[in-house]
Motif scaffolding. Structure first.
Motif, PDB file in Angstrom:
ATOM      1  N   THR A  31      34.249  32.108  52.182  1.00 14.25           N
ATOM      2  CA  THR A  31      34.647  31.642  53.234  1.00 14.25           C
ATOM      3  C   THR A  31      35.961  32.198  53.934  1.00 14.25           C
ATOM      4  OG1 THR A  31      35.906  29.757  52.353  1.00 14.25           O
ATOM      5  CG2 THR A  31      33.351  29.255  52.705  1.00 14.25           C
ATOM      6  N   ALA A  32      36.630  32.641  52.948  1.00 10.87           N
ATOM      7  CA  ALA A  32      37.934  33.244  53.397  1.00 10.87           C
ATOM      8  C   ALA A  32      37.628  34.377  54.611  1.00 10.87           C
ATOM      9  CB  ALA A  32      38.720  33.878  52.232  1.00 10.87           C
ATOM     10  N   ALA A  33      38.691  34.349  55.335  1.00 10.20           N
ATOM     11  CA  ALA A  33      38.820  35.266  56.735  1.00 10.20           C
ATOM     12  C   ALA A  33      39.719  36.131  56.130  1.00 10.20           C
ATOM     13  CB  ALA A  33      39.181  34.767  57.980  1.00 10.20           C
ATOM     14  N   VAL A  34      39.259  37.445  55.404  1.00  6.73           N
ATOM     15  CA  VAL A  34      40.176  38.398  54.691  1.00  6.73           C
ATOM     16  C   VAL A  34      40.438  39.467  55.720  1.00  6.73           C
ATOM     17  CG1 VAL A  34      40.330  39.991  52.857  1.00  6.73           C
ATOM     18  CG2 VAL A  34      38.917  38.013  52.355  1.00  6.73           C
ATOM     19  N   PRO A  70      39.970  45.734  50.279  1.00  7.34           N
ATOM     20  CA  PRO A  70      38.767  45.650  49.364  1.00  7.34           C
ATOM     21  C   PRO A  70      37.861  44.448  50.033  1.00  7.34           C
ATOM     22  CG  PRO A  70      40.668  44.499  48.168  1.00  7.34           C
ATOM     23  CD  PRO A  70      41.380  45.270  49.309  1.00  7.34           C
ATOM     24  N   ASP A  71      36.619  44.571  50.052  1.00  7.59           N
ATOM     25  CA  ASP A  71      35.641  43.854  50.641  1.00  7.59           C
ATOM     26  C   ASP A  71      35.522  42.950  49.263  1.00  7.59           C
ATOM     27  OD1 ASP A  71      33.309  42.574  51.363  1.00  7.59           O
ATOM     28  OD2 ASP A  71      32.864  43.913  52.808  1.00  7.59           O
ATOM     29  N   ILE A  72      35.787  41.797  49.276  1.00  3.94           N
ATOM     30  CA  ILE A  72      35.672  40.829  48.129  1.00  3.94           C
ATOM     31  C   ILE A  72      34.352  40.585  47.826  1.00  3.94           C
ATOM     32  CG2 ILE A  72      36.630  38.759  47.095  1.00  3.94           C
ATOM     33  CD1 ILE A  72      39.192  39.040  48.530  1.00  3.94           C
ATOM     34  N   ALA A  79      45.108  40.135  50.893  1.00  2.87           N
ATOM     35  CA  ALA A  79      43.611  40.374  50.164  1.00  2.87           C
ATOM     36  C   ALA A  79      43.431  40.919  48.640  1.00  2.87           C
ATOM     37  CB  ALA A  79      42.901  41.422  51.403  1.00  2.87           C
ATOM     38  N   ASP A  80      44.470  41.841  48.461  1.00  2.70           N
ATOM     39  CA  ASP A  80      44.458  42.390  47.149  1.00  2.70           C
ATOM     40  C   ASP A  80      44.772  41.064  45.931  1.00  2.70           C
ATOM     41  OD1 ASP A  80      44.260  44.862  47.638  1.00  2.70           O
ATOM     42  OD2 ASP A  80      46.256  45.270  48.296  1.00  2.70           O
ATOM     43  N   GLU A  81      45.622  40.399  46.460  1.00  3.60           N
ATOM     44  CA  GLU A  81      46.032  39.139  45.606  1.00  3.60           C
ATOM     45  C   GLU A  81      44.777  38.095  45.347  1.00  3.60           C
ATOM     46  OE1 GLU A  81      50.565  38.605  46.212  1.00  3.60           O
ATOM     47  OE2 GLU A  81      49.381  37.314  47.451  1.00  3.60           O
ATOM     48  N   MET A  82      43.879  37.991  46.540  1.00  2.00           N
ATOM     49  CA  MET A  82      42.790  37.259  46.361  1.00  2.00           C
ATOM     50  C   MET A  82      41.604  37.857  45.694  1.00  2.00           C
ATOM     51  SD  MET A  82      40.480  35.635  49.819  1.00  2.00           S
ATOM     52  CE  MET A  82      41.918  34.235  50.187  1.00  2.00           C
ATOM     53  N   PHE A  83      41.448  39.311  45.879  1.00  2.00           N
ATOM     54  CA  PHE A  83      40.633  39.886  45.126  1.00  2.00           C
ATOM     55  C   PHE A  83      40.840  39.760  43.489  1.00  2.00           C
ATOM     56  CE2 PHE A  83      39.043  44.430  43.723  1.00  2.00           C
ATOM     57  CZ  PHE A  83      37.735  43.922  43.592  1.00  2.00           C
ATOM     58  N   GLU A  84      42.205  40.042  43.017  1.00  2.00           N
ATOM     59  CA  GLU A  84      42.379  39.740  41.801  1.00  2.00           C
ATOM     60  C   GLU A  84      42.156  38.405  41.373  1.00  2.00           C
ATOM     61  OE1 GLU A  84      43.287  42.423  39.813  1.00  2.00           O
ATOM     62  OE2 GLU A  84      42.848  43.551  41.598  1.00  2.00           O
ATOM     63  N   ALA A  85      42.721  37.532  41.963  1.00  2.00           N
ATOM     64  CA  ALA A  85      42.267  36.151  41.243  1.00  2.00           C
ATOM     65  C   ALA A  85      40.741  35.828  41.462  1.00  2.00           C
ATOM     66  CB  ALA A  85      43.027  35.097  42.582  1.00  2.00           C
ATOM     67  N   SER A  86      39.980  36.350  42.220  1.00  2.00           N
ATOM     68  CA  SER A  86      38.678  36.133  42.517  1.00  2.00           C
ATOM     69  C   SER A  86      37.771  36.826  41.143  1.00  2.00           C
ATOM     70  CB  SER A  86      37.782  36.482  43.943  1.00  2.00           C
ATOM     71  OG  SER A  86      38.619  35.951  44.743  1.00  2.00           O
ATOM     72  N   LYS A  87      38.264  37.935  41.014  1.00  2.00           N
ATOM     73  CA  LYS A  87      37.745  38.874  39.774  1.00  2.00           C
ATOM     74  C   LYS A  87      37.989  38.107  38.633  1.00  2.00           C
ATOM     75  CE  LYS A  87      39.699  42.834  40.203  1.00  2.00           C
ATOM     76  NZ  LYS A  87      39.889  44.282  39.928  1.00  2.00           N
ATOM     77  N   ALA A  88      39.295  37.419  38.418  1.00  2.00           N
ATOM     78  CA  ALA A  88      39.367  36.685  37.100  1.00  2.00           C
ATOM     79  C   ALA A  88      38.780  35.505  36.813  1.00  2.00           C
ATOM     80  CB  ALA A  88      40.942  36.111  37.278  1.00  2.00           C
ATOM     81  N   GLY A 108      29.385  16.898  42.030  1.00  2.00           N
ATOM     82  CA  GLY A 108      29.555  16.925  40.491  1.00  2.00           C
ATOM     83  C   GLY A 108      29.950  18.506  40.249  1.00  2.00           C
ATOM     84  N   ALA A 109      30.095  19.319  41.357  1.00  2.00           N
ATOM     85  CA  ALA A 109      30.640  20.632  40.843  1.00  2.00           C
ATOM     86  C   ALA A 109      32.029  20.596  40.540  1.00  2.00           C
ATOM     87  CB  ALA A 109      30.244  21.644  42.018  1.00  2.00           C
ATOM     88  N   GLU A 110      32.407  21.931  39.765  1.00  2.00           N
ATOM     89  CA  GLU A 110      33.796  22.047  39.619  1.00  2.00           C
ATOM     90  C   GLU A 110      34.285  23.358  40.339  1.00  2.00           C
ATOM     91  OE1 GLU A 110      34.342  22.588  35.366  1.00  2.00           O
ATOM     92  OE2 GLU A 110      33.400  20.778  34.821  1.00  2.00           O
ATOM     93  N   ILE A 111      35.371  23.366  41.060  1.00  2.00           N
ATOM     94  CA  ILE A 111      35.615  24.352  41.948  1.00  2.00           C
ATOM     95  C   ILE A 111      37.099  25.057  41.719  1.00  2.00           C
ATOM     96  CG2 ILE A 111      36.041  24.796  44.287  1.00  2.00           C
ATOM     97  CD1 ILE A 111      33.571  23.373  43.830  1.00  2.00           C
ATOM     98  N   GLN A 112      36.971  26.287  41.534  1.00  2.00           N
ATOM     99  CA  GLN A 112      38.123  27.306  41.445  1.00  2.00           C
ATOM    100  C   GLN A 112      38.324  27.855  42.838  1.00  2.00           C
ATOM    101  OE1 GLN A 112      40.254  28.050  39.252  1.00  2.00           O
ATOM    102  NE2 GLN A 112      39.290  27.225  37.445  1.00  2.00           N
ATOM    103  N   PHE A 113      39.150  27.235  43.610  1.00  2.00           N
ATOM    104  CA  PHE A 113      39.550  27.261  45.063  1.00  2.00           C
ATOM    105  C   PHE A 113      40.636  28.465  45.205  1.00  2.00           C
ATOM    106  CE2 PHE A 113      40.774  25.964  49.336  1.00  2.00           C
ATOM    107  CZ  PHE A 113      39.585  25.758  49.971  1.00  2.00           C
ATOM    108  N   VAL A 114      40.120  29.686  45.521  1.00  2.00           N
ATOM    109  CA  VAL A 114      41.139  30.546  46.026  1.00  2.00           C
ATOM    110  C   VAL A 114      41.756  30.763  47.340  1.00  2.00           C
ATOM    111  CG1 VAL A 114      41.818  33.011  45.567  1.00  2.00           C
ATOM    112  CG2 VAL A 114      40.377  31.994  43.927  1.00  2.00           C
TER     113      VAL A 114
END
Length: 416
Positions: A291-294, A322-324, A271-280, A244-250
């Protein structure tokens, strides 16, 4: 068959009220066990589920579409075209419609097609299009059921995240007695009840996930990266949405993305793009699973054109990424955060250091020293540590089963 119907009538079935309004798609394959499907469809309908039935051509030799249409109260489909009208029976719509797809009975032939992506009939086309969880109820003679090819196909389907309702033992159509009978309708109903009960356990929870590798550009052609395929992240995402969870999958660049209406995929490269998306997304999340191998480093400067090969050594100055997990762990409020550690040396010590350093609630450790674990495999062997000094060690399992173990521990921690 009348005797079987009489036996069902005398049993006190606890039909789950939670099935009311659920959309269940039943797929019927060519097997003598198809007669049981009639009773199963009737039980689903009686429980208030909305039932649609699809059939393979060979299934019609064992049970008529009219019988299943009458019991399901919906037309039964077996071809891609509607009669002679030229209209299309849309397999994609059927796959999107269902909350749950159940293949019952699943013959050895159809199991093989499902396991290998063959798509030569309506049932297999709907299976490949389905975004909902899929249950598979095998039915065949005992030697067919135990054949290595069948066991391999069933394992493949498990690895895809399908739920296998194992065949039961008893007298078979061949006259032999042993394992191979399709599970009884009331037993399948129990599996369905458990599925829908579990599917509500994380309802309303919002989860941020990072997955896959990152690619750090050297020039327009080359990059620094790793061998991550995103399989583990996809398996976890599918287990979460099944509850039942809702996922934001970056996700970084990979061929494995979860396909489900409750999963919103954001594709990134670096990694920079992943960090910015995750922060948002992070502030609105209840849970974050990294789980990402950054890539730890990126080229300090990126060449504007392809670097030509030279006789001399090429020096590339690297700068830290960045260490996300650490950056978001430092600003988390009430989020429950889980990290991953893939190690080759001093595995436990390094994992525990990351657990504390990144302000995680839980960390999943796997080692490249373990055969069948790590990147590119369909299996993994993990140990899971939490911030309360609890540890759970698991044997080598499919990544779908690892995902279930992890989400079980997550649920337990959330309920403490």
């Amino acid at each position: 068959m009348e005797k079987y119907h009489s036996e069902l009538q005398t049993k006190k079935l606890n039909i789950p009220a939670m099935l009311a309004g659920k959309k269940v798609l039943v797929a019927v394959c060519g097997s003598i066990a198809a007669y049981k499907t009639a009773f199963f469809v009737r039980l689903l309908n009686k429980a208030g589920a909305e039932v649609k039935v699809i059939m393979t051509h060979s299934a019609k030799s064992f049970i008529t579409p009219l019988t299943l249409s009458t019991l399901s109260k919906n037309p039964v489909l077996s071809t891609f075209e509607k009669d002679d009208s030229g209209e299309w029976n849309n397999h994609v719509d059927l796959g999107l419609w269902a909350d749950l797809m159940i293949v019952a009975p699943a013959s050895a032939n159809t199991l093989s097609k499902m396991a290998h992506g063959a798509c030569d009939n309506l049932v297999t086309a709907v299976y490949l299009s389905a975004r909902c969880p899929v249950m598979v109820c095998p039915a065949m003679d005992l030697d067919m059921y135990q054949h290595p090819a069948t066991r391999t196909n069933l394992q493949k389907l498990k690895d895809y995240g399908n739920i296998i309702i194992d065949a039961e033992s008893g007298e078979l159509a061949s006259g032999l007695s042993g394992e191979g009978r399709m599970a009884e309708p009331e037993h399948i109903i129990e599996f369905v009840e458990e599925f829908f009960s579990r599917s509500q356990s994380l309802k309303g929870k919002k989860v941020l996930m990072t997955s896959g590798p990152t690619h750090e550009a050297i020039d327009p052609v080359r990059f620094i990266g790793n061998h991550s395929t995103g399989k583990m992240g996809t398996s976890i995402a599918m287990e979460l949405v099944s509850r039942g969870a809702e996922i934001q999958f970056v996700s970084g660049p990979t061929g494995h993305y979860p396909k489900h209406p409750s999963v919103q995929v954001t594709k990134v490269t670096s990694a920079d793009e992943m960090f910015e998306a995750s922060k948002a997304y992070f502030a609105d999340m209840d849970i974050a699973i990294f789980t990402a191998a950054v890539a730890d480093y990126k080229p300090k400067t990126v060449a504007n054109s392809k670097i030509k090969k030279q006789e001399n050594d090429l020096d590339i100055i690297l700068a830290p990424n960045p260490d996300i997990a650490k950056e978001l762990g430092a600003v988390k409020m009430n989020q429950f955060t889980i990290g991953f550690a893939l190690e080759t040396d001093q595995e436990e010590d390094n994992a525990l250091k990351k657990l504390e350093k990144k302000n995680l609630d839980m960390i999943v450790l796997n080692s490249l020293r373990n055969e069948g674990a790590g990147f590119a495999h369909d299996t993994n062997k993990v140990s899971i540590y939490d911030k309360h000094n609890n540890v759970s060690h698991f044997e080598l399992k499919s990544k779908a089963e690892v995902a279930k173990d992890l989400v079980d521990l997550l649920e337990r921690a959330l309920n403490e």
